[in-house]
Design an enzyme around this catalytic site. Structure first.
Site, PDB file in Angstrom:
ATOM      1  N   ASP A   1       0.968  -1.202  -0.037  1.00 44.60           N
ATOM      2  CA  ASP A   1      -0.133   0.107   0.046  1.00 44.60           C
ATOM      3  C   ASP A   1       1.013   1.255   0.018  1.00 44.60           C
ATOM      4  OD1 ASP A   1      -2.522   1.505   0.508  1.00 44.60           O
ATOM      5  OD2 ASP A   1      -1.728   1.658   2.503  1.00 44.60           O
TER       6      ASP A   1
ATOM      7  N   ASP B   1      -1.328  -0.879   6.129  1.00 48.48           N
ATOM      8  CA  ASP B   1      -1.731  -0.336   7.613  1.00 48.48           C
ATOM      9  C   ASP B   1      -2.831  -1.247   8.160  1.00 48.48           C
ATOM     10  OD1 ASP B   1      -3.955   0.547   6.542  1.00 48.48           O
ATOM     11  OD2 ASP B   1      -3.620   2.600   6.490  1.00 48.48           O
TER      12      ASP B   1
ATOM     13  N   ASP C   1      -6.798  -1.893   4.227  1.00 43.31           N
ATOM     14  CA  ASP C   1      -6.169  -2.824   3.409  1.00 43.31           C
ATOM     15  C   ASP C   1      -6.447  -4.173   4.180  1.00 43.31           C
ATOM     16  OD1 ASP C   1      -4.624  -1.192   1.650  1.00 43.31           O
ATOM     17  OD2 ASP C   1      -3.441  -0.844   3.686  1.00 43.31           O
TER      18      ASP C   1
END
Length: 725
Positions: free
Chosen positions: A406, A619, A623
């Site tokens: 990410d 995190d 996600d």
């Protein structure tokens, strides 16, 4: 005892008695017994680690029923065991085992010397009797308990071999077998215990009491009685007892024990702190945000308990094969006696060779090779602020050949800041930059998105009067809207205005999109702000944001490549230009931009199809679906994120990017250690069995080879405690 739930099933982790001995045949028998209980879906039991993890349908059975089923098998359960007491008990048991080993050695050597010197026969046999009693005590206890479960294990093999040697007039060989067997058992327990203590040291990080402010005075209160909203005081050198937010004071906090950060972190009012960390300087007043059982350290401890009970695939396979293997060794031993006797061989030499074969073929080293390595790896990671949720994830880390990241909060700092506020010239003559920001902040105050937090923070810095917003709605990955004053304020990216408002005529959208493209080419994330009133939609202006790449991101990517990672991808909901700029800066192979959360999941699925073993780093919040889809989900910053601890397979308690190569490196090192351990274990068995069948070897030599390989693999696994990237 920890309990976790899913919509259909519940899982409980019970602290059960630990047992000595090599094998886990008794644990397998208890698993089978529990799996026969109506409503139980799965059971994973280990006497070695003292844990039983049972998944059950709470509509069919209950935890009380499961506990009763465990006790029916003569297995005791500890309710919320005290770590200090448990550790003292373990150390006391280890000392007792060491004393028994010493007495076994004394009896063995006294009997041997007495025989050499033609001393009194009574003294010789009494000495060997002492050696048999103390050397076989723990093995016999373990064998009997396993037999009660309707199973056989390695302890029984060793006891039978020792008694067999005694029956043919070879008491020294029998006592030597028991001495080395009990010695290596003690060393094995020390190795496993050291790994366990390294993990359990996490519990000691949590203080028992807090200095709570009550009516302006400090009162000492047990942490279990401290409520959310209470304020406590910590002074320099104090351990912080609970998670909270600093309300007064400034100082630095050593978070190394929890997050692995080597440098103390400055703290000031508004900053988050975690229980179990140490206040190094300054007096702080902290408002509690989580109760003791919900704190980061408490969740961490429960997760480690789960990690201890969840076995690596290699260990599961070995445990399943233990019972048939032991039965096979008994069958081989019987055949080694029966066939030669049928062919006319002499009984004593035949029986002696069969006992030697039984010892050589026993799989002690094979069985201990995996837990010795995997538990050490989990403990080593815990010391570095890297938490594996089970042995299977350690092995999964070894196979990763593609990694997806990410962007925001992972590769970048995550402290997104508002850089530009632009009002469209012909939008509203009375609208100022501050006015536009005030309207945007009213809507964004209802959102948890990082751009929303940056917008609200900028409005607070300017001390703006932010109006109330009503009827807030969010379009995931696109934008938000809410009723503010006399209209509806829309905030979103180009996708939002191209899909959510595709049927509306939007005044000023073309210059707005052009300006977004210009800002994005500068590496800034940008959104349009528009107002809908009386059926008309007008672009009021646009906002631009920036986020900085984390220091060490490029080095981390290089380290991943040096570990053999073939493909590195960035997944982000941000625009293509901003994502490409960051990817070029850190050296990422591929960028997938402007993704919705569900599109991240499909992208991970495609990567798994292409590369088979894929890690996703995020995190742990937006996600979560992608983390769950990947072969290995790695969540950063888990110390302050509930979802991270729940969804990921590996949790990095801090935000240090160098821990990502550490995770994969530790997994690869563990895999190599397992390969070496299994090669030693099976190699020793093959060499000794082959030699016995072809030429024959003395029983003492087989004992030395058998126990030596067991000790060697235990110590080799223990080396992982000192792993550093």
């Amino acid at each position: 005892m920890a309990v976790t739930k899913s919509p259909s099933l519940s899982t409980c982790t019970l602290h059960i008695e630990r047992r000595g001995g090599r094998g886990e045949a008794g644990a397998r028998a208890l698993e089978r017994h529990l799996q026969n209980v109506s409503g139980v879906h799965d059971a994973d039991v280990s006497f070695r680690t003292g844990s039983a993890r049972i998944t059950y349908d709470e509509e069919v059975t209950s935890e009380d029923t499961i506990r009763e089923a465990v006790r029916d098998q003569d297995v005791s359960i500890q309710d919320d065991p005290d770590t200090d007491t448990d550790d003292v008990s373990s150390r006391s048991e280890l000392r007792r085992e060491a004393v028994f080993v010493g007495l076994t050695l004394l009896g063995m050597m006294t009997g041997l010397v007495t025989g050499w010197l033609d001393g009194p026969a009574l003294l010789m046999w009494a000495s060997y009797g002492v050696a048999y009693a103390f050397g076989g005590w723990y093995g016999l206890k373990g064998a009997v308990k396993t037999l009660r479960h309707g199973a056989v294990d390695i302890d029984l093999l060793m006891i039978v071999a020792a008694l067999g040697a005694l029956s043919i007039g070879a008491p020294f060989e029998g006592t030597m077998l028991l001495f080395l067997f009990s010695l290596s058992n003690t060393l094995q327990h020390y190795a496993i215990g050291r790994s366990r203590r390294a993990i359990k040291s996490l519990v000691a990080m949590r203080p028992d009491e807090a200095q709570v402010l009550r009516d302006g005075e400090e009162v000492t209160v047990p942490i279990d009685e401290v409520a959310v909203g209470d304020v406590f005081v910590v002074r320099p050198g104090d351990k912080i007892p609970l998670d909270g937010v600093v309300t007064s004071g400034e100082g630095t906090v050593d978070q190394a024990s929890l997050t692995g950060e080597s440098v103390p972190v400055p703290k000031e009012p508004g900053d988050e702190v975690f229980g179990g960390t140490i206040n190094e300087s300054g007096s702080l007043e902290i408002e509690v945000t989580r109760q003791a059982h919900e704190s980061a350290i408490s969740r961490l401890i429960h997760m480690v308990e789960r990690a201890q009970s969840e076995k690596a695939p290699t260990q599961r396979l070995i445990d399943r094969l233990e019972q048939p293997y032991v039965l096979g060794v008994f069958a081989l031993t019987i055949a080694a006696i029966a066939i030669p006797l049928a062919l006319g061989s002499e009984f004593t030499s035949t029986f002696y060779r069969a006992m030697t074969l039984m010892v050589a073929a026993s799989p002690c080293a094979v069985i201990i090779s995996t837990p010795a390595a995997v538990l050490s790896a989990i403990a080593s990671g815990g010391r570095q602020g890297v938490l594996f949720k089970g042995g299977e994830h350690v092995e999964a880390a070894a196979k990763i050949d593609a990694v997806a990241f990410d962007k925001t909060g992972t590769l970048t700092q995550g402290d997104t800041q508002l850089t530009d506020v632009f009002v469209r010239e012909t939008a509203d003559e009375s609208l100022t930059d501050d006015g536009l920001l005030s309207l945007a902040a009213a809507v964004q105050a209802r959102s948890e998105h990082h751009l929303a937090r940056a917008t609200v923070a900028a409005a607070e810095e300017r001390s703006l009067d932010v109006p109330d917003a009503q009827r807030f709605q969010s379009a995931a990955g696109k934008g938000v809207r809410a009723a503010v004053k006399d209209g509806t304020i829309h905030i979103g990216n180009r996708s939002y205005f191209g899909t959510v408002l595709e049927d509306a005529a939007i005044e000023g959208i073309e210059p707005g999109l052009d300006r977004l493209q210009s800002l994005e080419s500068e590496g800034k994330t940008s959104v349009i702000v528009a107002r809908e009133a009386g059926g008309d939609v007008t672009v009021l202006g646009w906002l631009a944001f920036t986020d900085t790449v984390r220091p060490g991101a490029a080095k981390m990517i290089e380290d991943l490549r040096s570990l053999g990672v073939e493909h590195i991808v960035m997944l982000t909901g941000d625009n293509e230009r901003v994502a490409q700029r960051i990817a070029e800066e850190v050296g990422i192979d591929e960028v997938q931009a402007e993704l919705l959360p569900e599109e991240k999941v499909s992208t991970i699925e495609d990567l798994v199809d292409q590369h088979e073993n894929v890690a996703m780093v995020g995190d742990g919040v937006n996600d979560a679906p992608a983390l769950a889809t990947a072969t290995l989900g790695i969540a950063m910053g888990g110390a302050g994120t509930d979802v991270a601890l729940d969804t990921a397979d590996v949790v990095l308690m801090g935000d240090d990017l160098s821990k990502i190569p550490y995770v994969l490196g530790l997994g690869r090192k563990t895999r190599r250690t397992l390969a070496v351990n299994l090669a030693i274990a099976f190699g020793a068995i093959a060499l000794m069995v082959g030699t016995i069948l072809l030429r024959g070897i003395p029983l003492p030599l087989a004992v030395v080879g058998h126990e030596g390989s067991t000790v060697l693999v235990s110590l080799n696994g223990l080396r992982l405690l000192g792993y550093r990237e």
